[in-house]
Motif scaffolding. Structure first.
Motif, PDB file in Angstrom:
ATOM      1  N   ASN A 181       0.766  -1.201  -0.104  1.00  0.00           N
ATOM      2  CA  ASN A 181      -0.071   0.161   0.081  1.00  0.00           C
ATOM      3  C   ASN A 181       0.765   1.136   0.115  1.00  0.00           C
ATOM      4  O   ASN A 181       0.600   2.177  -1.058  1.00  0.00           O
ATOM      5  CB  ASN A 181      -1.035   0.190   1.269  1.00  0.00           C
ATOM      6  N   LEU A 182       2.029   1.449   0.933  1.00  0.00           N
ATOM      7  CA  LEU A 182       2.795   2.575   1.192  1.00  0.00           C
ATOM      8  C   LEU A 182       3.632   2.638  -0.465  1.00  0.00           C
ATOM      9  O   LEU A 182       3.768   4.040  -0.993  1.00  0.00           O
ATOM     10  CB  LEU A 182       3.571   2.428   2.242  1.00  0.00           C
ATOM     11  N   ALA A 240       4.353   5.447  -5.698  1.00  0.00           N
ATOM     12  CA  ALA A 240       4.446   5.471  -6.996  1.00  0.00           C
ATOM     13  C   ALA A 240       3.640   6.209  -7.776  1.00  0.00           C
ATOM     14  O   ALA A 240       3.825   7.155  -8.489  1.00  0.00           O
ATOM     15  CB  ALA A 240       4.435   3.886  -7.574  1.00  0.00           C
ATOM     16  N   HIS A 241       2.161   6.362  -7.108  1.00  0.00           N
ATOM     17  CA  HIS A 241       1.180   7.033  -7.608  1.00  0.00           C
ATOM     18  C   HIS A 241       1.472   8.614  -7.315  1.00  0.00           C
ATOM     19  O   HIS A 241       0.984   9.611  -8.009  1.00  0.00           O
ATOM     20  CB  HIS A 241      -0.172   6.972  -7.025  1.00  0.00           C
ATOM     21  N   VAL A 263       9.614   4.822   4.507  1.00  0.00           N
ATOM     22  CA  VAL A 263       9.564   4.757   3.092  1.00  0.00           C
ATOM     23  C   VAL A 263       9.418   6.094   2.636  1.00  0.00           C
ATOM     24  O   VAL A 263       8.263   6.768   3.039  1.00  0.00           O
ATOM     25  CB  VAL A 263       8.288   3.751   2.804  1.00  0.00           C
ATOM     26  N   GLU A 264      10.131   6.638   1.719  1.00  0.00           N
ATOM     27  CA  GLU A 264      10.272   8.108   1.725  1.00  0.00           C
ATOM     28  C   GLU A 264      10.342   8.538  -0.023  1.00  0.00           C
ATOM     29  O   GLU A 264      10.928   7.540  -0.518  1.00  0.00           O
ATOM     30  CB  GLU A 264      11.845   8.759   2.049  1.00  0.00           C
ATOM     31  N   ASP A 265       9.500   9.207  -0.390  1.00  0.00           N
ATOM     32  CA  ASP A 265       9.475   9.508  -1.618  1.00  0.00           C
ATOM     33  C   ASP A 265       9.453  11.158  -2.024  1.00  0.00           C
ATOM     34  O   ASP A 265       9.519  11.751  -1.074  1.00  0.00           O
ATOM     35  CB  ASP A 265       7.985   8.916  -2.292  1.00  0.00           C
ATOM     36  N   THR A 266       9.804  11.216  -3.143  1.00  0.00           N
ATOM     37  CA  THR A 266       9.897  12.852  -3.748  1.00  0.00           C
ATOM     38  C   THR A 266       8.479  13.262  -4.413  1.00  0.00           C
ATOM     39  O   THR A 266       8.779  13.867  -5.431  1.00  0.00           O
ATOM     40  CB  THR A 266      11.244  12.942  -4.528  1.00  0.00           C
ATOM     41  N   GLY A 267       7.605  12.740  -4.046  1.00  0.00           N
ATOM     42  CA  GLY A 267       6.311  12.835  -4.808  1.00  0.00           C
ATOM     43  C   GLY A 267       5.747  14.094  -4.580  1.00  0.00           C
ATOM     44  O   GLY A 267       6.309  15.164  -4.024  1.00  0.00           O
ATOM     45  N   VAL A 268       4.285  14.251  -4.918  1.00  0.00           N
ATOM     46  CA  VAL A 268       3.541  15.398  -4.690  1.00  0.00           C
ATOM     47  C   VAL A 268       3.492  16.020  -3.236  1.00  0.00           C
ATOM     48  O   VAL A 268       3.292  17.408  -3.040  1.00  0.00           O
ATOM     49  CB  VAL A 268       2.201  15.545  -5.382  1.00  0.00           C
ATOM     50  N   PHE A 304     -11.235   7.638   2.165  1.00  0.00           N
ATOM     51  CA  PHE A 304     -10.566   8.682   1.656  1.00  0.00           C
ATOM     52  C   PHE A 304      -9.673   8.442   0.685  1.00  0.00           C
ATOM     53  O   PHE A 304      -8.790   7.656   0.835  1.00  0.00           O
ATOM     54  CB  PHE A 304      -9.891   9.438   3.076  1.00  0.00           C
ATOM     55  N   THR A 305      -9.703   9.403  -0.482  1.00  0.00           N
ATOM     56  CA  THR A 305      -8.588   9.092  -1.399  1.00  0.00           C
ATOM     57  C   THR A 305      -8.662  10.330  -2.205  1.00  0.00           C
ATOM     58  O   THR A 305      -9.579  10.947  -2.254  1.00  0.00           O
ATOM     59  CB  THR A 305      -9.069   7.868  -2.564  1.00  0.00           C
ATOM     60  N   THR A 306      -7.351  10.606  -2.793  1.00  0.00           N
ATOM     61  CA  THR A 306      -7.217  11.910  -3.668  1.00  0.00           C
ATOM     62  C   THR A 306      -6.900  11.249  -5.168  1.00  0.00           C
ATOM     63  O   THR A 306      -6.634  12.151  -5.852  1.00  0.00           O
ATOM     64  CB  THR A 306      -5.671  12.334  -3.239  1.00  0.00           C
ATOM     65  N   LYS A 307      -7.136   9.928  -5.301  1.00  0.00           N
ATOM     66  CA  LYS A 307      -7.093   9.553  -6.678  1.00  0.00           C
ATOM     67  C   LYS A 307      -8.484   9.665  -7.515  1.00  0.00           C
ATOM     68  O   LYS A 307      -9.481   9.502  -6.595  1.00  0.00           O
ATOM     69  CB  LYS A 307      -6.878   8.073  -6.576  1.00  0.00           C
ATOM     70  N   PRO A 308      -8.331   9.547  -8.679  1.00  0.00           N
ATOM     71  CA  PRO A 308      -9.611   9.861  -9.558  1.00  0.00           C
ATOM     72  C   PRO A 308     -10.601   8.482  -9.346  1.00  0.00           C
ATOM     73  O   PRO A 308      -9.938   7.451  -9.025  1.00  0.00           O
ATOM     74  CB  PRO A 308      -9.049   9.759 -10.907  1.00  0.00           C
TER      75      PRO A 308
END
Lengths: 181, 496
Positions: B400-401, B406-407, B430-435, B450-454
């Motif tokens: 999930n993380l 990735a998204h 678990v670190e990303d450079t995402g939005v 709760f989701t921010t995805k379409p």
């Protein structure tokens, strides 16, 4: 005052000075009881003081001496009828503590209304015992006599002095008992 | 008259007076003795009366103490009623006693009421039971409990018995049922003071019965709660599994692609190998023909033939192709294993597992979610200590993380997984450079749905299930996110 004191006073007078003196005392004292005393009744304290005072007059001694003589004489009599536990003491000082803590406690059981003197022990050493004698009857000389009677009984010579005495205008009676020798 | 009587006469007068005094004293003493004797007699009478009174009070206190003790003990309702009948029967000096439970005005069929007798034994005396039931004013059922004292008519007596009174009381048990307690007394008069004590005992018993009824309700509610908790737990497990399957569905296309890649080149390689095999066969045929013609094959002839057929190249390439295929098969095997462990519901048991392997399999499952423009830095080392967790569920957490990471980096970025070990605390980041997320979003990410995805992408359950899994395993999770810069999820484990 308990009748036993009057009965013993009559025995003391008869034994010491004879029946005639006792008879004379009774006739002169004009007592409410007519001198008819029994151990099971109580009598007015004043009768005792009148009789002792008369003894002093008749025999040419002070009231203090009369009380002291009676106290010394009555010790053996009272000791014989003392409650159990009173006979376990061999030392004078120990006995005087026992008067307060054992004998008077037992007497109170039989005579809850009895008026008994209280001893407040003020000082004690090997040879000396000093205590505050507290009694509304102020019979400190009678108490002194009792101590001498006790002294004879245990064969331990003592001197008793009235360090403070209500009869000498002090606020209280303090007796000091000192062992001799 | 002689004015001076002789001394003997004087002595006699003295003695006479003494005897007179002593006689009077004796009389007084005897009177006093009589008074004392009378006083002692009166005192003795008074003492005896006091003793009787004290004994009575003692019996009352003993009765109330025992009754109160029973009521506050853990005895069942049935045992309390039995004990109350025996205690009260003894205290009240009754001949017999009973307690019976009624449904409405009928005795409960299963309740088999017993009769207590003053000898201390219980039995099923049908005659006495009927006698009691006949006299219980059952129409009072539902009324507040009161001790009822009723005389027994002389014509209404059991043969050979001389009961004079029936004393009874009823307590409501709810659902139209009530318990009746009754006693039969042979005493001529009922002691009023004893009735006062029974009145106090009534209060104890009433509260005892209420407590038992309340306890029974509590037990029933507990059972219901336990059942609900079991249903909830089942639902939780189903939710976790459903979410897992949903993730798997989302990942399916990517995973298929991941498998398809090696399968593609394995297939192409196998075709090449098939061509090579034909070449090997033709080479073998040439050599065979020459040997059949001349009976032997010189070294030069073999070398010429091999060169002509390019045999060395074929062998070397075949070897390389085989190696590539084996690697491809291994890749497929790893993906399938990852999927297998991910999709398998398993159980909830916690075991010592390797966090390194768990993250590794999660990464393989989601590999296709990350494109060439993504950089994945996995700094976890094999030497990390084992942790107590559930492999499948923890893998689900990481999947999930990782999917979220990735998204969150649609145009590429860096995913970094690293650890910190301090004493017994192991942190996995678990670190990303995402939005990244703003504070409002961050506060809602663990909420279900709760989701921010379409629409159509993401179930909205991923992180809420993640949170449920971690909470059940006492693993902490902290989110640190900056809008436009990236997000870091930190999981905190305790190492044994």
């Amino acid at each position: 005052m308990k009748g036993v004191v009057f009965v013993k006073l009559s025995e003391f007078v008869e034994e010491t000075w004879g029946l005639a003196l006792w008879d004379e005392l009774l006739q002169e004292a004009d007592l409410a009881s007519d001198g008819i005393y029994t151990t099971v009744c109580v009598y007015d304290d004043q009768e005792f003081f009148s009789l002792v005072s008369l003894i002093g007059n008749k025999k040419g001694i002070t009231v203090a001496q009369a009380q002291k003589a009676f106290g010394e004489w009555i010790f053996t009599e009272l000791y014989a009828i003392a409650p159990p536990g009173a006979h376990d003491f061999v030392d004078i000082f120990e006995f005087l503590h026992g008067v307060q803590n054992v004998i008077h406690v037992e007497v109170k059981k039989l005579n809850p209304d009895g008026l008994l003197p209280e001893f407040d022990f003020l000082f004690e050493s090997e040879k000396t015992l000093r205590f505050h004698y507290k009694s509304p009857r102020k019979l400190c000389y009678f108490c002194e006599g009792l101590i001498y009677g006790l002294s004879k009984h245990v064969n331990q010579e003592v001197t008793v002095s009235h360090v403070e005495c209500e009869h000498n205008n002090d606020d209280r009676c303090v007796l000091e008992v000192s062992k001799v020798g | 008259m002689d004015k001076n009587p002789p001394p003997e006469a004087l002595d006699i007068q003295l003695l006479k007076r003494k005897i007179e005094r002593e006689q009077k004293a004796r009389q007084i003493a005897e009177q006093q003795l009589e008074v004392h004797s009378r006083e002692i007699y009166q005192t003795n009478l008074s003492l005896k009366k006091s003793l009787d009174y004290a004994k009575k009070k003692n019996a009352e206190i003993e009765y109330l103490t025992k009754a109160s003790y029973d009521v506050s003990s853990e005895l069942t309702l049935f045992d309390i009623l039995q004990s109350t009948v025996a205690l009260t029967g003894r205290f009240f000096n009754a001949a017999h006693g009973i307690n019976a439970i009624f449904d409405g005005q009928k005795v409960q069929p299963n309740s088999k009421p017993l009769i207590w007798s003053s000898g201390g034994f219980w039995d099923q005396n049908i005659e006495l039971q009927s006698f009691f039931f006949k006299h219980f004013p059952l129409e009072r059922a539902g009324a507040p409990p009161e001790w009822l004292i009723m005389p027994i008519d002389e014509n209404d007596r059991i043969e050979g018995q001389s009961f004079r009174w029936i004393v009874c009381i009823n307590f409501e048990l709810g659902n139209d049922s009530s318990v009746w307690i009754g006693f039969l007394s042979k005493s001529e008069l009922i002691d009023e003071e004893a009735l006062n004590v029974l009145e106090i005992a009534k209060g104890h018993l009433r509260s005892g019965i209420r407590r038992r009824l309340s306890d029974a309700r509590t037990v029933r509610r507990n059972i219901e709660l336990q059942e609900t908790a079991t249903h909830l737990e089942d639902a939780r497990k189903q939710l976790i599994q459903s979410e897992r399957m949903a993730s798997l569905g989302e990942l399916a296309a990517g995973v298929a692609h991941e498998i398809n890649n090696p399968i593609g080149y394995i297939r192409a390689n196998l075709q090449v190998l098939d061509d090579y095999l034909k070449e090997f066969k033709s080479t073998f045929k040439l050599i065979e023909e020459k040997v059949n013609l001349t009976g032997s094959l010189s070294k030069q002839e073999f070398t010429d033939t091999a060169n002509k057929q390019d045999l060395n190249f074929l062998l070397e390439d075949a070897e390389s192709i085989l190696k590539s295929n084996l690697e491809g098969v291994e890749r497929v095997k790893e993906i399938v294993e990852g999927l297998k462990s991910f999709s398998h519901a398993g159980d909830d048991n916690l075991k010592q597992i390797s966090i390194y392997e768990c993250v590794g399999t999660a990464l393989r499952v989601v590999a296709n979610e990350f494109k060439y423009q993504h950089q994945i830095i996995n700094e976890l080392e094999k030497t990390l200590p084992n942790i107590l967790s559930n492999y499948g569920q923890l893998q689900q957490v990481f999947v999930n993380l990782l999917i979220n990471s990735a998204h969150s980096m649609p145009d590429g970025g860096t995913l970094k997984i690293y650890s910190e070990l301090s004493g017994k605390n192991l942190l996995i980041h678990v670190e990303d450079t995402g939005v990244g997320m703003d504070e409002q979003t961050k506060n809602q990410i663990f909420n279900p749905f709760f989701t921010t995805k379409p629409v159509g992408k993401g179930t909205g359950l991923g992180l809420s299930v993640t949170y449920a899994i971690l909470e059940a395993q006492h693993i902490s999770i902290v989110v640190d996110s900056t809008l436009g810069k990236g997000t870091c999820f930190t999981l905190g484990f305790t190492v044994d």
